[in-house]
Structure formats: structure tokens, C-alpha cells
Design a protein around this motif. Structure first.
Motif, PDB file in Angstrom:
ATOM      1  N   GLY A   1      65.165  43.294  78.961  1.00  0.00           N
ATOM      2  CA  GLY A   1      64.554  43.294  80.283  1.00  0.00           C
ATOM      3  C   GLY A   1      65.532  42.865  81.360  1.00  0.00           C
ATOM      4  N   ARG A   2      64.966  42.448  82.454  1.00  0.00           N
ATOM      5  CA  ARG A   2      65.753  42.059  83.629  1.00  0.00           C
ATOM      6  C   ARG A   2      66.432  40.718  83.382  1.00  0.00           C
ATOM      7  N   GLN A   3      67.735  40.702  83.455  1.00  0.00           N
ATOM      8  CA  GLN A   3      68.497  39.461  83.338  1.00  0.00           C
ATOM      9  C   GLN A   3      68.826  38.981  84.739  1.00  0.00           C
ATOM     10  N   ARG A   4      68.573  37.741  85.012  1.00  0.00           N
ATOM     11  CA  ARG A   4      68.849  37.235  86.348  1.00  0.00           C
ATOM     12  C   ARG A   4      69.382  35.820  86.263  1.00  0.00           C
ATOM     13  N   TRP A   5      69.979  35.409  87.326  1.00  0.00           N
ATOM     14  CA  TRP A   5      70.552  34.073  87.424  1.00  0.00           C
ATOM     15  C   TRP A   5      69.781  33.285  88.449  1.00  0.00           C
ATOM     16  N   GLY A   6      69.391  32.091  88.116  1.00  0.00           N
ATOM     17  CA  GLY A   6      68.755  31.151  89.020  1.00  0.00           C
ATOM     18  C   GLY A   6      68.134  31.699  90.286  1.00  0.00           C
ATOM     19  N   ASP A   7      67.301  30.943  90.864  1.00  0.00           N
ATOM     20  CA  ASP A   7      66.583  31.390  92.053  1.00  0.00           C
ATOM     21  C   ASP A   7      66.951  30.607  93.303  1.00  0.00           C
ATOM     22  N   TYR A   8      67.986  29.784  93.236  1.00  0.00           N
ATOM     23  CA  TYR A   8      68.270  28.979  94.416  1.00  0.00           C
ATOM     24  C   TYR A   8      69.722  28.541  94.495  1.00  0.00           C
ATOM     25  N   SER A   9      70.127  28.260  95.699  1.00  0.00           N
ATOM     26  CA  SER A   9      71.418  27.681  96.041  1.00  0.00           C
ATOM     27  C   SER A   9      71.250  27.124  97.445  1.00  0.00           C
ATOM     28  N   GLN A  10      71.913  26.015  97.726  1.00  0.00           N
ATOM     29  CA  GLN A  10      71.797  25.437  99.062  1.00  0.00           C
ATOM     30  C   GLN A  10      73.067  24.700  99.422  1.00  0.00           C
ATOM     31  N   VAL A  11      73.468  24.802 100.683  1.00  0.00           N
ATOM     32  CA  VAL A  11      74.536  23.978 101.260  1.00  0.00           C
ATOM     33  C   VAL A  11      73.957  23.362 102.515  1.00  0.00           C
ATOM     34  N   SER A  12      74.151  22.060 102.698  1.00  0.00           N
ATOM     35  CA  SER A  12      73.670  21.409 103.915  1.00  0.00           C
ATOM     36  C   SER A  12      74.679  20.354 104.359  1.00  0.00           C
TER      37      SER A  12
END
Length: 172
Positions: free
Chosen positions: A83-94
Motif C-alpha cells: 500500500g501507500r508508504q509515507r513518512w511522518g505527518d509533521y515537521s516544525q521550525v520556530s
């Protein structure tokens, strides 16, 4: 600003800019890495020139490397990707609210499989993921030219000290 490189996939990018025009970009990279093939969490630092253009300060900064190079989402350990292989759902820089020269980055990495052999009794066999938090102070990242100048300066001081003549003082 171009971050791509042939043979790699870049995703889950995030960006922050402080009041001085310093830019930090966080992202994940996977692909044709001959050393490990692992997903990695990176950052790049950019400055803003007087004319408003961005210039990169240094290279990629590796923040976290996944602990496994065979990660799957939706398939079990040792099985082909399903099926669909995906990597994480988030990243943030602040930007740090207490220090405008510090940035906080948040990303995701693959840990280990959810199996009894990997310490998870009754596990399903899929990959386990975790969050990584890193801090970068943009003033603490010296440019390569700064390092070269500092090393050359130390060399010249050492040379001058070795060449200096010893003065003998005698009292009558």
C-alpha cells in the motif's frame, strides 16, 4: 533557495525566519543514501544579504538519523512494502521566544519494529515512529571562512612566539 539533490526525496519541510532575516529550514530526506538508506532529519541555515537574497550558511546539519533502514507503514517486518508508504505527518521550525537567535525544530524518525524481538510483546510487526526535538543557535554556527581565519591566526601567533627573541635582563 534550492534544497533538492538528485536521488533523494525531500518532504515535510518547515521554515522559520527571525527578525534579523536568518532563516532555518527543517526537512526529512530519504532515498539513495549508499551508507545507510535511512531516513534522516536535517536543517539548513540561511542568511539574508543586504539586497534581500538568501545565502546558505554551511551545509546540511544532520539532526537525527532513523534507527532502522527497513521502515514500513502498513506492512510487517521482512515483508515487501504494502500500500501507500509515507513518512511522518509533521515537521516544525520556530523561533525561540526568549532568544531570537535560537530556533527549535521538531521532526519524526523511524525507531524500531513493533515486534517481540524488538522489545514489544504482542506487537504487530509494523514500524514504530518517534519525535525528535533539536535546537539551533544561528550565531553559534561559524562559517567555514571563519574557521579558516581562526586556525590561520592561531598558526601565526604560534609562529611569532617561536621566532621571538629571548631578552635577558641582568642587574649590576
Amino acid at each position: 533557495m534550492d534544497i533538492g539533490s538528485a536521488g533523494y526525496d525531500y518532504y515535510q519541510g518547515s521554515i522559520a525566519v527571525n527578525a534579523a532575516g536568518q532563516v532555518v529550514v527543517g526537512y526529512n530526506r530519504s532515498g539513495l543514501d549508499p551508507a545507510t538508506g535511512k531516513i534522516r532529519f536535517y536543517a539548513r541555515i540561511f542568511g539574508t544579504a543586504a539586497d534581500g537574497t538568501l545565502y546558505q550558511r554551511g551545509g546540511e546539519y544532520l539532526l537525527k538519523e532513523s534507527l532502522t533502514n527497513d521502515y514500513h507503514n502498513g506492512s510487517l517486518k521482512g515483508q515487501p512494502a504494502a500500500g501507500r508508504q509515507r513518512w511522518g505527518d509533521y515537521s516544525q521550525v520556530s523561533v525561540d521566544p526568549n532568544d531570537p537567535n535560537s530556533f527549535w525544530l521538531i521532526g519524526e524518525f523511524a525507531r524500531e519494529y513493533n515486534t517481540p524481538a524488538d522489545g514489544h510483546p504482542g506487537g504487530t510487526g509494523g514500524s514504530r515512529w518517534s519525535t525528535w526535538v533539536a535546537g539551533i543557535n544561528v550565531l553559534a554556527v561559524p562559517e567555514p571562512a571563519t574557521w579558516a581565519m581562526m586556525i590561520a591566526g592561531f598558526g601565526m601567533v604560534g609562529f611569532a612566539m617561536r621566532r621571538s627573541q629571548k631578552v635577558k635582563v641582568s642587574f649590576a
